[in-house]
Structure formats: C-alpha cells, structure tokens
Motif scaffolding. Structure first.
Motif, PDB file in Angstrom:
ATOM      1  N   THR A 229       0.866  -1.177   0.000  1.00  0.00           N
ATOM      2  CA  THR A 229       0.000   0.000   0.000  1.00  0.00           C
ATOM      3  C   THR A 229       0.902   1.226   0.000  1.00  0.00           C
ATOM      4  N   VAL A 230       0.855   1.985  -1.085  1.00  0.00           N
ATOM      5  CA  VAL A 230       1.741   3.134  -1.265  1.00  0.00           C
ATOM      6  C   VAL A 230       0.971   4.400  -0.899  1.00  0.00           C
ATOM      7  N   VAL A 231       1.535   5.173   0.020  1.00  0.00           N
ATOM      8  CA  VAL A 231       0.838   6.330   0.574  1.00  0.00           C
ATOM      9  C   VAL A 231       1.702   7.576   0.418  1.00  0.00           C
TER      10      VAL A 231
ATOM     11  N   SER B  52       5.508   6.392   1.282  1.00  0.00           N
ATOM     12  CA  SER B  52       5.784   5.183   2.051  1.00  0.00           C
ATOM     13  C   SER B  52       5.047   4.002   1.458  1.00  0.00           C
ATOM     14  N   ALA B  53       5.657   2.830   1.527  1.00  0.00           N
ATOM     15  CA  ALA B  53       5.004   1.585   1.129  1.00  0.00           C
ATOM     16  C   ALA B  53       4.862   0.716   2.363  1.00  0.00           C
ATOM     17  N   TYR B  54       3.624   0.281   2.629  1.00  0.00           N
ATOM     18  CA  TYR B  54       3.331  -0.568   3.772  1.00  0.00           C
ATOM     19  C   TYR B  54       2.818  -1.911   3.290  1.00  0.00           C
ATOM     20  N   SER B  55       3.030  -2.929   4.081  1.00  0.00           N
ATOM     21  CA  SER B  55       2.446  -4.228   3.771  1.00  0.00           C
ATOM     22  C   SER B  55       0.924  -4.097   3.803  1.00  0.00           C
ATOM     23  N   THR B  56       0.259  -4.478   2.719  1.00  0.00           N
ATOM     24  CA  THR B  56      -1.193  -4.375   2.662  1.00  0.00           C
ATOM     25  C   THR B  56      -1.854  -5.224   3.738  1.00  0.00           C
ATOM     26  N   ALA B  57      -1.256  -6.356   4.075  1.00  0.00           N
ATOM     27  CA  ALA B  57      -1.868  -7.260   5.047  1.00  0.00           C
ATOM     28  C   ALA B  57      -1.642  -6.830   6.485  1.00  0.00           C
ATOM     29  N   THR B  58      -0.464  -6.262   6.789  1.00  0.00           N
ATOM     30  CA  THR B  58      -0.109  -6.021   8.189  1.00  0.00           C
ATOM     31  C   THR B  58       0.163  -4.561   8.524  1.00  0.00           C
TER      32      THR B  58
ATOM     33  N   THR C 260       3.041  -3.165   8.040  1.00  0.00           N
ATOM     34  CA  THR C 260       4.478  -3.027   8.302  1.00  0.00           C
ATOM     35  C   THR C 260       5.132  -2.165   7.228  1.00  0.00           C
ATOM     36  N   LEU C 261       6.011  -1.255   7.630  1.00  0.00           N
ATOM     37  CA  LEU C 261       6.708  -0.399   6.670  1.00  0.00           C
ATOM     38  C   LEU C 261       7.660  -1.229   5.814  1.00  0.00           C
ATOM     39  N   LEU C 262       7.521  -1.106   4.495  1.00  0.00           N
ATOM     40  CA  LEU C 262       8.401  -1.806   3.550  1.00  0.00           C
ATOM     41  C   LEU C 262       9.522  -0.894   3.079  1.00  0.00           C
ATOM     42  N   TRP C 263       9.188   0.343   2.742  1.00  0.00           N
ATOM     43  CA  TRP C 263      10.199   1.337   2.380  1.00  0.00           C
ATOM     44  C   TRP C 263       9.588   2.727   2.457  1.00  0.00           C
ATOM     45  N   ARG C 264      10.438   3.750   2.534  1.00  0.00           N
ATOM     46  CA  ARG C 264       9.970   5.137   2.609  1.00  0.00           C
ATOM     47  C   ARG C 264      10.975   6.053   1.932  1.00  0.00           C
ATOM     48  N   LYS C 265      10.485   7.018   1.162  1.00  0.00           N
ATOM     49  CA  LYS C 265      11.316   8.039   0.535  1.00  0.00           C
ATOM     50  C   LYS C 265      10.886   9.406   1.051  1.00  0.00           C
ATOM     51  N   GLN C 266      11.836  10.178   1.540  1.00  0.00           N
ATOM     52  CA  GLN C 266      11.551  11.522   2.044  1.00  0.00           C
ATOM     53  C   GLN C 266      11.759  12.557   0.944  1.00  0.00           C
ATOM     54  N   TYR C 267      10.887  13.552   0.916  1.00  0.00           N
ATOM     55  CA  TYR C 267      10.990  14.658  -0.037  1.00  0.00           C
ATOM     56  C   TYR C 267      10.785  15.965   0.713  1.00  0.00           C
ATOM     57  N   GLY C 268      11.399  17.004   0.187  1.00  0.00           N
ATOM     58  CA  GLY C 268      11.181  18.323   0.766  1.00  0.00           C
ATOM     59  C   GLY C 268       9.773  18.810   0.487  1.00  0.00           C
ATOM     60  N   ALA C 269       9.358  18.690  -0.782  1.00  0.00           N
ATOM     61  CA  ALA C 269       8.035  19.170  -1.169  1.00  0.00           C
ATOM     62  C   ALA C 269       7.504  18.326  -2.315  1.00  0.00           C
ATOM     63  N   ALA C 270       7.049  17.117  -2.023  1.00  0.00           N
ATOM     64  CA  ALA C 270       6.398  16.298  -3.040  1.00  0.00           C
ATOM     65  C   ALA C 270       4.977  16.803  -3.242  1.00  0.00           C
ATOM     66  N   LYS C 271       4.446  16.581  -4.444  1.00  0.00           N
ATOM     67  CA  LYS C 271       3.112  17.063  -4.791  1.00  0.00           C
ATOM     68  C   LYS C 271       2.115  15.934  -5.000  1.00  0.00           C
ATOM     69  N   SER C 272       2.558  14.795  -5.484  1.00  0.00           N
ATOM     70  CA  SER C 272       1.639  13.681  -5.692  1.00  0.00           C
ATOM     71  C   SER C 272       2.437  12.402  -5.889  1.00  0.00           C
ATOM     72  N   ALA C 273       1.753  11.274  -5.704  1.00  0.00           N
ATOM     73  CA  ALA C 273       2.344   9.957  -5.952  1.00  0.00           C
ATOM     74  C   ALA C 273       1.280   9.092  -6.608  1.00  0.00           C
TER      75      ALA C 273
END
Length: 584
Positions: free
Chosen positions: A96-98, A109-115, A117-130
């Motif tokens: 689940t990508v949020v 951030s990407a989380y396990s859809t079932a649980t 749990t954090l799978l990975w995360r990317k930080q941005y200063g000013a992101a606008k959309s994903a």
C-alpha cells in the motif's frame, strides 16, 4: 434569580441520514450492483491520483457495510509538524503506497497491505503527488535545476516493490498536477514520457491555459475549459473538440483529490458547470449530466456524483447522488449531516464496490472523519464509522482492495476490515450511558404536558430512539430533560447535542441547558428560542454549551418543542451527547 438557561446554537436546514429522494420503486430497481469476483492476483485500488483512467469503480470485494479498524501507519512528525495528512493511497496485492504531507516535509511510504508493516519510505522536501501504476510509483516534487538554478517540477519513477529510483527527469510539467499513467506512458499535463525510461515521447501543444491530461484506452486526452483533444500513443492528434457556446467547462483544481476527468465505458466525463460527456473514440459531445464536486464513481450504467453544501440562507447540505449515465436522471440523493448551519462535506470522491457506495466526510478540519456506507440501490445509509484520529479527516482518496477499506486521515492511512458488529459513534468523555436510547431512556424524563417513549422507528442511528408526544392539542411546550449533576463544581462546562425529527410540518425545536438551586426551581420551558419550521422527514442536529459558575447547583439538558401540541405531531429524539465537566 439563580436559575439560568443557556441558549442553543441551531440549524434551520436539516439532513436525512437514511435513504432520500428515491422517486419511484422502479427507479431504485434500475440499479443492479456489479459483483464481479476480484482476480486471484488481487484488486488494485483506484481513484483520484491512483490510476490513469480515474474510474473509482471496483470489482466486487468481500467487504460488507460493517467494518472495524485494522492497522494504521504514518511517518514520525517532522519539525513543527502536528499532523501527517494522507494525500493519496494506492493499493496492490502486497503493498500500500501512501503519499504523506506534513508542514515541513513530505514522504512516500510503502506498507504491507496485510499487516501495515513499513516496507520502504522516501523523504521529499516538497512532493506534490504519488501515482501507482504498472509496478512503478510516479512522484511529482519540486527540485532545483542545476543548469538553470530555478526551482521547478521533477518527476521520479520508483520501484513499487523496493522504492528504488528507476529514473528522474525535470520534464515533470506543473508541480501541482497529478500524473496519469498507462499504455507505457506517463503524462504530467503537456509532457508525455516513456514510463519505462522517463524520456520524452511527445509534447501536447501547450495551449493558453493549463489543463488535465488523462491516459486511458490506449489514448492520451487533454482537457481544459476550451475543449478536449485526443492523441494516440505516438502523439498524433485523433480529434479536437471545441466546446460549443453555452457549455461551461471547468479548469484544473490544485486540490489533488477534487474533481478530475474520468474515462468509463468508452466515454469521457469532464468537469464543468455540468459534467460534460464526450465519446472517447469519436470526440463527439454526447450529453450533459449533473455536476460533481469530486471525481465520479461508476458501476455499469450508473454514476455517483457529489455536491458541497453552503452556509447561505437557507443553508444547504452536501449530497451524494446516483445518476443514470444514459439519461442524466437522478435516481436517489443522500444528504449528509448539517452541524448547526455548517454542512458536513465530502473529503474525497466516493468509491463503489460490492453494492456499497463508500464516502468519507467531516464537518470541520478539526473534526474526525465519518465513513458512511450507502446502499447502492436505494442510497439508504447502512453504517457509519467514526475514524479514531482526533485530528480529523483529510482530502485524500478512499480505496477498497484486498477485502479492506483504506481511508486518508491526518494521522496517516487507516485501514478497516469486515466485522459482524454494528459500528457505533463513540464520543470521548461521553457522560450518557446510552446516548442512542438502545436500551432505555437513560434517565431522560418528560417536561411539560406530554410523554416520552422508546420507538424502533424512525431512528437516526442504531435500533431505537425516543419520541416526545404531547398529551393534548392545547398550547404549551413539551420535551425531555436529563439531569447532568445535582451538585455542580464551579469552573468548567458541558457541551450537549441531540438529533431531532418532527412528524408534522410547522414544528419547532430547541435544546437548552438549565441550572438551578433547590430554592429556585427552573421556570417553564420558554418560547422563541426554537429552530422554526423543521423539515418533515429529515434529522436536524441541535447543540448547546453550558458554563459552570457556581457550586452546588443542579444542571440539566432539555430538548423540547414549543409548538408540538399545536401542530398535532410528535418530536423524535436520538443520538444525544453530553460531554465535559468541572476543570478542577
């Protein structure tokens, strides 16, 4: 005199939380919910900012109307940030990508859809959309161009599974637009790129104003207030429709999850004063259907549109309606609550799945989000769930996937799973033991010449309410009173609210607090404080506040009608709430 009443803050415009405006039984029968089985690989969530065609129509998930909270996740607060606002949610079978926005930073951030749990995360200063599509996450953000020194839009493509950056380019178009992806392409306004490499495929001839770009059905569409164009995947123009005189088209909205064009069943649905329907292959203007303030949801030949209410005179509620796509005829309309003169507003586009239309709403930015499940055929409310985030809801999309509901909040992404229990609205610090009269009258007693009794219908929520019935048609106020304390402690206060519904036209109602001592009992119920002319068949919320100034007093809340006996009707009361108390 030591008795003091407290005046109520009220509304003159009401709402119906159950089914509304189903013109005829035949109209309701015209909706046949889709129940296609989800694929073995899982259902990808869709909606604004999630898929290229932006359809908000999903395969039949095994998610009932009754849900219970499951996992929630969010990054830690950045400096000076108090909330984590979820702007978009994309769900695949495993992740689940949020997109998460804070005051001083953003993240994907990407989380396990079932649980969860954090799978990975990317930080941005000013992101606008994903945007999640084809195993990639396309992130629009701001960055400084080393060659020009200017801050402009940059588009990154990340691996959905690992978060690894696959490519990045400054050909990201306008930083406030959500990209659309499909057919091996990704487009951000006029820039159309290869989804695999990020290299330019072609540019849409840039018009005099901004617009929306939508990829769907092997074509690229560009729409603005002047008209809409269609291109093939090589950039060749297929048709160009200039809107005729009298067609009032819309312009892009910088809010990521407000109204955007949609492609459904070979037709484009474009924002405007009304929704403009255009043939995707022919470029022909087909018809106009009612306007939607958020992106539409679809199921077969039915579309679901939203409106946002106003605080004008009279105040009007927000609505969600089922519309026949071939005729533009409204089949049913469900009105959202009014809180005093303030309408509860949708937070995102509705999502329809398995015969249920899901909608999130809130009455204010600091209020928790309410998630309602509406029956797709009738518009009747089947459940309401209040999100536990005390910082309120946010205008991020809803999603249904993998037998879960995903909701955007100011505390990150919240998920829900099926439950057999009927969800209830719980207010922190509630002083009433039975706010919804599910088991009795909870110590409410009659005041004036009348009676109070539990009733199974009508109800605002749950299975019971109470009805106040006058004993005669002689003039006089009648109502119900609930003692809060018989020995008040100075400094503090209470908030109270009740939902009321009249049985006849012309009836008024009021909610007040009363405070008195043993040697100065309260006066008779006053007139002139009521909400006048309550609408028959709708629920209206009454609310008031009471400040404690003295010790040793009796304090009560009283809900009543000054003219119920004269109208020959009764007043039904449900879902009351009393919170607060002394501060020390």
């Amino acid at each position: 005199m030591s008795w003091r009443p407290r005046l109520v803050a009220l509304t003159t415009t009401a709402l119906l939380l159950g089914a509304l405006a189903v013109p005829t039984p035949a109209a309701a029968a015209s909706i046949t919910p889709g129940h296609a089985a989800p694929p073995a690989s899982g259902t990808n969530a869709i909606g604004a900012g999630i898929d290229g065609a932006n359809q908000n129509a999903q395969l039949g998930e095994t998610l009932p109307a009754t849900i219970a909270p499951s996992w929630r996740n969010a990054p830690a607060h950045c400096p000076s940030s108090g909330t984590v606002a979820t702007k978009s949610i994309g769900v695949t079978r495993t992740s689940t990508v949020v997109f998460e926005a804070q005051f001083s930073c953003t993240s994907v951030s990407a989380y396990s859809t079932a649980t969860g749990t954090l799978l990975w995360r990317k930080q941005y200063g000013a992101a606008k959309s994903a945007t999640v599509a084809g195993g990639k996450v396309f992130v629009v953000h701001t960055a400084v161009n080393a060659k020009t020194g200017a801050e402009t839009g940059r588009l990154d493509a990340l691996s959905e599974q690992t978060g690894k950056k696959l490519w990045s380019t400054f050909r990201g178009g306008s930083v406030d637009w959500v990209v659309s992806a499909g057919s091996g392409l990704v487009a951000n306004e006029h820039s159309v790129l290869s989804a695999a490499t990020g290299r330019s495929k072609f540019d849409i001839p840039f018009p005099s104003e901004h617009g929306w770009t939508l990829i769907g059905g092997g074509r690229v569409f560009f729409a603005n207030s002047a008209g809409v164009q269609a291109f093939d995947t090589s950039g060749r123009e297929l048709w160009n429709l200039v809107y005729p005189k009298g067609v009032q088209a819309g312009s892009p909205d910088y809010n990521l999850n407000r109204v955007r064009p949609s492609l459904h069943d070979g037709l484009l649905y474009l924002p405007g004063a009304e929704t403009i329907v255009v043939g995707a292959k022919s470029g022909r203007l087909v018809r106009m259907i009612p306007r939607s303030e958020y992106s539409m949801a679809f199921d077969g030949k039915i579309g679901f549109v939203t409106s946002i209410g106003s605080t004008g005179t009279p105040a009007t509620p927000s609505t969600v309606s089922a519309v026949g796509l071939k005729t533009g005829r409204v089949i049913w309309t469900h009105r959202l609550p009014m809180d005093s003169i303030f309408p509860t507003s949708p937070l995102a586009a509705p999502v329809v799945s398995n015969g249920i239309v899901w909608l999130s709403s809130a009455s204010g930015s600091s209020d928790p989000a309410s998630i309602v499940a509406l029956d797709e055929v009738t518009g009747a409310q089947r459940s309401e769930t209040i999100d536990p985030c005390t910082d309120g809801g946010h205008e991020g999309n809803l999603a249904v996937a993998q037998h879960r509901l995903f909701v955007a909040t100011n505390c990150g992404v919240q998920t829900y799973v099926p439950t057999d229990a009927v969800p209830t609205r719980v207010t922190p610090g509630e002083l009433l033991q039975d706010p919804g009269f599910e088991h009795g009258t909870d110590a409410w007693g009659t005041i004036g010449a009348g009676t109070i009794a539990r009733t199974p219908s009508p109800v605002h929520g749950g299975s019971s309410a109470v009805t106040i019935t006058p004993d005669s048609t002689a003039p006089g106020a009648v109502g119900a009173s609930r003692t809060i304390t018989t020995n008040s402690i100075r400094i503090g206060g209470y908030r109270a609210s009740c939902w009321v519904k009249p049985s006849t036209s012309g009836m008024s109602a009021a909610l007040r607090s009363a405070e008195w001592s043993a040697d100065a009992p309260p006066a008779a119920l006053p007139t002139g404080w009521d909400v006048e002319e309550l609408a028959v068949g709708v629920w209206t919320r009454l609310s008031t506040q009471h400040t404690l100034w003295e010790n040793g007093k009796t304090v009560a809340m009283q809900v009543y009608s000054a003219n119920a006996s004269e109208t020959g009707g009764s007043l039904t009361v449900d879902d009351c709430s009393i919170t607060g108390g002394p501060t020390h």
